[in-house]
Motif scaffolding. Sequence first.
Motif, PDB file in Angstrom:
ATOM      1  N   VAL A  41       0.840  -1.207   0.000  1.00 49.99           N
ATOM      2  CA  VAL A  41       0.000   0.000   0.000  1.00 49.99           C
ATOM      3  C   VAL A  41       0.868   1.248   0.000  1.00 49.99           C
ATOM      4  O   VAL A  41       0.680   2.174  -0.805  1.00 49.99           O
ATOM      5  N   LEU A  42       1.843   1.304   0.898  1.00 52.95           N
ATOM      6  CA  LEU A  42       2.671   2.499   1.054  1.00 52.95           C
ATOM      7  C   LEU A  42       3.513   2.785  -0.174  1.00 52.95           C
ATOM      8  O   LEU A  42       3.783   3.949  -0.500  1.00 52.95           O
ATOM      9  N   ASN A  43       3.939   1.725  -0.874  1.00 55.28           N
ATOM     10  CA  ASN A  43       4.816   1.891  -2.026  1.00 55.28           C
ATOM     11  C   ASN A  43       4.095   1.762  -3.365  1.00 55.28           C
ATOM     12  O   ASN A  43       4.738   1.865  -4.413  1.00 55.28           O
ATOM     13  N   ALA A  44       2.771   1.538  -3.315  1.00 57.34           N
ATOM     14  CA  ALA A  44       1.975   1.367  -4.540  1.00 57.34           C
ATOM     15  C   ALA A  44       2.621   0.350  -5.470  1.00 57.34           C
ATOM     16  O   ALA A  44       2.798   0.580  -6.672  1.00 57.34           O
ATOM     17  N   THR A  45       2.971  -0.800  -4.883  1.00 54.74           N
ATOM     18  CA  THR A  45       3.664  -1.849  -5.629  1.00 54.74           C
ATOM     19  C   THR A  45       2.932  -3.176  -5.460  1.00 54.74           C
ATOM     20  O   THR A  45       2.661  -3.600  -4.332  1.00 54.74           O
ATOM     21  N   ALA A  46       2.618  -3.826  -6.567  1.00 57.16           N
ATOM     22  CA  ALA A  46       1.918  -5.103  -6.508  1.00 57.16           C
ATOM     23  C   ALA A  46       2.850  -6.207  -6.021  1.00 57.16           C
ATOM     24  O   ALA A  46       4.033  -6.224  -6.352  1.00 57.16           O
ATOM     25  N   ILE A  47       2.309  -7.123  -5.243  1.00 53.72           N
ATOM     26  CA  ILE A  47       3.070  -8.243  -4.710  1.00 53.72           C
ATOM     27  C   ILE A  47       2.400  -9.547  -5.124  1.00 53.72           C
ATOM     28  O   ILE A  47       1.257  -9.562  -5.585  1.00 53.72           O
ATOM     29  N   ARG A  48       3.117 -10.647  -4.939  1.00 58.16           N
ATOM     30  CA  ARG A  48       2.494 -11.939  -5.226  1.00 58.16           C
ATOM     31  C   ARG A  48       1.470 -12.260  -4.135  1.00 58.16           C
ATOM     32  O   ARG A  48       1.553 -11.782  -3.011  1.00 58.16           O
ATOM     33  N   GLN A  49       0.532 -13.092  -4.477  1.00 62.23           N
ATOM     34  CA  GLN A  49      -0.530 -13.458  -3.550  1.00 62.23           C
ATOM     35  C   GLN A  49       0.057 -14.153  -2.317  1.00 62.23           C
ATOM     36  O   GLN A  49       0.980 -14.963  -2.432  1.00 62.23           O
ATOM     37  N   LEU A  50      -0.498 -13.839  -1.155  1.00 60.00           N
ATOM     38  CA  LEU A  50       0.009 -14.434   0.075  1.00 60.00           C
ATOM     39  C   LEU A  50      -0.080 -15.952   0.033  1.00 60.00           C
ATOM     40  O   LEU A  50       0.795 -16.654   0.551  1.00 60.00           O
ATOM     41  N   THR A  51      -1.150 -16.468  -0.582  1.00 60.31           N
ATOM     42  CA  THR A  51      -1.371 -17.914  -0.568  1.00 60.31           C
ATOM     43  C   THR A  51      -0.421 -18.674  -1.485  1.00 60.31           C
ATOM     44  O   THR A  51      -0.481 -19.911  -1.524  1.00 60.31           O
ATOM     45  N   THR A  52       0.437 -17.962  -2.198  1.00 55.28           N
ATOM     46  CA  THR A  52       1.498 -18.673  -2.915  1.00 55.28           C
ATOM     47  C   THR A  52       2.601 -19.105  -1.956  1.00 55.28           C
ATOM     48  O   THR A  52       3.393 -19.990  -2.279  1.00 55.28           O
ATOM     49  N   ASP A  53       2.647 -18.488  -0.783  1.00 56.72           N
ATOM     50  CA  ASP A  53       3.696 -18.791   0.189  1.00 56.72           C
ATOM     51  C   ASP A  53       3.195 -19.508   1.431  1.00 56.72           C
ATOM     52  O   ASP A  53       3.969 -20.175   2.124  1.00 56.72           O
ATOM     53  N   VAL A  54       1.911 -19.359   1.734  1.00 62.63           N
ATOM     54  CA  VAL A  54       1.400 -19.897   2.984  1.00 62.63           C
ATOM     55  C   VAL A  54      -0.081 -20.223   2.834  1.00 62.63           C
ATOM     56  O   VAL A  54      -0.811 -19.557   2.092  1.00 62.63           O
ATOM     57  N   GLU A  55      -0.515 -21.264   3.512  1.00 62.46           N
ATOM     58  CA  GLU A  55      -1.940 -21.590   3.555  1.00 62.46           C
ATOM     59  C   GLU A  55      -2.600 -20.752   4.636  1.00 62.46           C
ATOM     60  O   GLU A  55      -2.077 -20.638   5.749  1.00 62.46           O
ATOM     61  N   LEU A  56      -3.743 -20.171   4.308  1.00 57.53           N
ATOM     62  CA  LEU A  56      -4.474 -19.340   5.263  1.00 57.53           C
ATOM     63  C   LEU A  56      -5.905 -19.818   5.374  1.00 57.53           C
ATOM     64  O   LEU A  56      -6.570 -20.067   4.360  1.00 57.53           O
ATOM     65  N   THR A  57      -6.393 -19.930   6.598  1.00 52.46           N
ATOM     66  CA  THR A  57      -7.827 -20.119   6.787  1.00 52.46           C
ATOM     67  C   THR A  57      -8.493 -18.754   6.648  1.00 52.46           C
ATOM     68  O   THR A  57      -7.832 -17.702   6.683  1.00 52.46           O
TER      69      THR A  57
END
Length: 262
Positions: A16-32
């Motif tokens: 948000v602060l850097n206005a930069t897109a990142i990879r989806q969190l669920t590519t690195d970790v499973e989340l409920t």
Amino acid sequence: MTIPLQDLAARLDDAVLNATAIRQLTTDVELTLEEAYAVQRAGVALRAERADCPVGVKLGFTSKAKAAQMGVSDVILGTLTESMQVEDGGTLDCARLIHPRIEPEVAFRLGRDVDPDDPASDPLIATTEVAPAVEVIDSRYRNFTFSLQDVVADNASAAGFALGPWRTLHEVRDDLANTAVVLEIDGHIAETGSTAAILGDPLRALAAVKRLARRHRLALPAGTIILAGAATAAAPLQAGSVIRATVAGLGQVTMRTDKRLG
């Protein structure tokens, strides 16, 4: 792979602060889903530490078509903060956005506290005002693609909003269920729809907000703004544009975008 939820929130906050897109969190970790809401709450807390405090909530996936597209059977909840609000007729800072889109909505405002844990606390009775609104959504993920857990963690893609003039809910309550909505960009009609796309009746959003606030531990104090959900498909938002949303019988709201896009 185990990553602390606070670290995931910080990853999104940096995006948000850097206005930069990142990879989806669920590519690195499973989340409920519950963990995703915990990440969202941690992200809102980071905003509050910068004096960017909550002013309201928003619903997502309120249209049947969008819910079916995402393969979900329930709406999701996000938090609106002070920095997201643009005055009616004001200018949105596009430099802080990645790939924004805009939707016309109906907004409500609570005239008294709603206790999500109290069955007798009725959000419909507590709601005193209604206004036309536009919401800016901006996924922090690459290509604006995400899973349900990803978008919940990303605060339901909340990025900005503007509100038109408030009217008393009593005055227009009977006319809200199925009224025409038009979204214009630079004088051209971008989307048309109906408030019926919002859960069949935008007033149903109030009960949904209370239910989700109870489940995910969000407060609903007097003055809370509630964005009920999109009445049309989202339109791409460009720099240097004028946006106007009209909700028949309710009024208009206008937002401008500056000439920079992050």
